[in-house]
Design a protein around this motif. Structure first.
Motif, mmCIF file in Angstrom:
data_model
loop_
_atom_site.group_PDB
_atom_site.id
_atom_site.type_symbol
_atom_site.label_atom_id
_atom_site.label_comp_id
_atom_site.label_asym_id
_atom_site.label_seq_id
_atom_site.Cartn_x
_atom_site.Cartn_y
_atom_site.Cartn_z
ATOM 1 N N GLY A 85 91.881 59.210 124.024
ATOM 2 C CA GLY A 85 92.605 60.341 123.461
ATOM 3 C C GLY A 85 92.617 61.583 124.322
ATOM 4 O O GLY A 85 93.180 62.601 123.922
ATOM 5 N N GLY A 86 92.011 61.510 125.514
ATOM 6 C CA GLY A 86 91.933 62.671 126.391
ATOM 7 C C GLY A 86 93.182 62.867 127.233
ATOM 8 O O GLY A 86 94.142 62.093 127.171
ATOM 9 N N GLN A 128 86.487 50.029 111.683
ATOM 10 C CA GLN A 128 85.158 50.085 112.263
ATOM 11 C C GLN A 128 84.898 51.391 113.016
ATOM 12 O O GLN A 128 83.787 51.630 113.468
ATOM 13 N N ASP A 129 85.921 52.198 113.179
ATOM 14 C CA ASP A 129 85.789 53.415 113.968
ATOM 15 C C ASP A 129 84.821 54.382 113.289
ATOM 16 O O ASP A 129 85.048 54.816 112.168
ATOM 17 N N ALA A 130 83.737 54.721 113.967
ATOM 18 C CA ALA A 130 82.754 55.663 113.431
ATOM 19 C C ALA A 130 82.650 56.852 114.376
ATOM 20 O O ALA A 130 82.500 56.667 115.583
ATOM 21 N N LEU A 144 83.223 57.522 124.092
ATOM 22 C CA LEU A 144 84.388 57.261 123.248
ATOM 23 C C LEU A 144 85.253 56.147 123.840
ATOM 24 O O LEU A 144 85.786 55.306 123.102
ATOM 25 N N LEU A 145 85.404 56.132 125.162
ATOM 26 C CA LEU A 145 86.202 55.090 125.792
ATOM 27 C C LEU A 145 85.536 53.729 125.629
ATOM 28 O O LEU A 145 86.199 52.731 125.323
ATOM 29 N N LEU A 192 90.327 61.098 116.068
ATOM 30 C CA LEU A 192 89.216 61.866 116.639
ATOM 31 C C LEU A 192 88.816 62.989 115.692
ATOM 32 O O LEU A 192 89.680 63.611 115.057
ATOM 33 N N THR A 193 87.534 63.245 115.613
ATOM 34 C CA THR A 193 87.071 64.421 114.885
ATOM 35 C C THR A 193 87.339 65.663 115.735
ATOM 36 O O THR A 193 87.666 65.573 116.925
ATOM 37 N N GLU A 194 87.193 66.819 115.123
ATOM 38 C CA GLU A 194 87.396 68.063 115.859
ATOM 39 C C GLU A 194 86.437 68.166 117.042
ATOM 40 O O GLU A 194 86.816 68.584 118.141
#
Length: 256
Positions: A134-135, A222-224, A243-244, A167-169
Motif C-alpha cells: 500500500g506504500g 485473515q488480515d490483522a 506489512l509486505l 491499512l490502519t491509520e
C-alpha cells in the motif's frame, strides 16, 4: 525433464532473443461488490498478460476504470478460465517457450517480478499477482521486457491492476514515511519458489494459481493490523517490510 534443466534451457533461450521494452501502466481498482467477486486480491498488483490486441486486456482495463460493476462478472469468467487449466510437464512448457514468438520479463525498478511469461497457444491470458503493502511506488509503472525471435512482428501487452490493502491509520503513516531510496520494498514477487520467478508461470497454467480466486476472501479475513506500539518500535521501513511480508503470506507465498 526436471525443473532445474528446464529453467537452465529457458535462460539459454532468453540469451538468443532480441529485446523490446514498454511501460505497463498501473491502474487502481475499487471492487463493486467484494462479497461476490474480485478481479484482484487486496494488497496486490495483478499483471494481466496476453498477446497485443487481445480483447480481454481492453475489457479488464475498461471495467476497472469505469467502475460499472462488471468486475464481478469478469472475475467469474477469469476464475472459470483458470479453473479449467491443468499444469503441463516442464518439457512441454519448455517446448512452448521455444515456439513462442515472444515471452516476457516483468520488472519493477530493478526487481524482477516474473520471467518466461507468455500466453500459451491454447491457454491465452496469464495473470501474476504481486504482493503490495500500500506504500508509494517509484517508478509508478512496471516494465514489460519482451524477448522476441529476431524479426518477429507480433508481441505481447499487459495491464497492471492495483487493489490497495486495508491499512490502519498507523500503518498508512508508516508506509508513507518509507525513504525514497527504499520504495522498491513496497512491491515484491509472489512465487511458488523464490529462485524460479514463478517457474514458467507455474508450468503454463498461466496463473498466479487458479486457487488464488478462492483465496481472496480468506486473505481479507485473515488480515490483522500491526499494533501501533510495534510500528513505533520498528520504524517506517521495517514496518513496511513487515506489512509486505504479511501480504506475501496471505497470498500464499511458499519457500518450499
Amino acid at each position: 525433464m526436471d525443473r532445474s534443466t528446464a529453467l537452465q534451457l529457458a535462460a539459454d533461450e532468453l540469451e538468443e532473443r532480441e529485446l523490446r521494452k514498454s511501460p505497463i501502466e498501473i491502474i487502481d481498482y475499487v471492487p463493486s461488490d467484494p462479497a461476490r467477486g474480485l478481479l484482484t486480491p487486496p494488497g496486490s498488483i495483478m499483471v494481466f498478460l496476453d498477446r497485443a490486441g487481445a480483447p480481454v486486456l481492453d475489457r479488464i482495463r475498461q471495467v476497472v476504470l469505469d467502475g460499472s460493476g462488471e468486475d464481478v462478472r469478469l472475475a467469474q469468467e477469469i476464475r472459470d478460465l483458470f479453473a479449467a487449466r491443468e499444469k503441463v510437464s516442464y518439457y512441454r512448457a519448455y517446448r512452448l517457450l521455444r515456439e513462442a514468438e515472444s515471452f516476457a520479463t516483468i520488472r519493477y525498478g530493478g526487481r524482477t517480478l516474473v520471467t518466461h511469461a507468455f500466453p500459451a497457444p491454447e491457454a491465452g491470458l496469464a495473470a501474476i499477482e504481486n504482493p503490495y503493502n500500500g506504500g508509494r511506488l517509484a517508478p509508478d509503472e512496471l516494465t514489460l521486457v519482451e524477448h522476441l525471435i529476431p524479426g518477429a512482428r507480433g508481441g505481447l501487452a499487459a495491464v497492471a491492476v492495483r487493489h490497495m490493502p486495508p491499512l490502519t491509520e498507523a500503518e498508512r503513516a508508516a508506509v508513507e514515511q518509507v525513504p525514497d531510496d527504499q520504495l522498491e520494498m513496497n512491491l515484491t514477487l509472489r512465487a511458488g519458489c523464490c529462485d524460479s520467478w514463478t517457474g514458467f508461470v507455474e508450468q503454463l497454467a498461466q496463473i498466479t494459481h487458479a486457487t488464488m480466486y478462492c483465496m481472496m476472501e480468506a486473505a481479507a479475513r485473515q488480515d490483522a493490523p500491526l499494533p501501533p506500539g510495534e510500528i513505533e518500535r520498528l520504524g517506517p521501513a521495517a514496518s513496511a517490510r513487515r506489512l509486505l511480508n504479511r501480504r506475501r503470506e496471505l497470498l500464499g507465498h511458499d519457500h518450499a
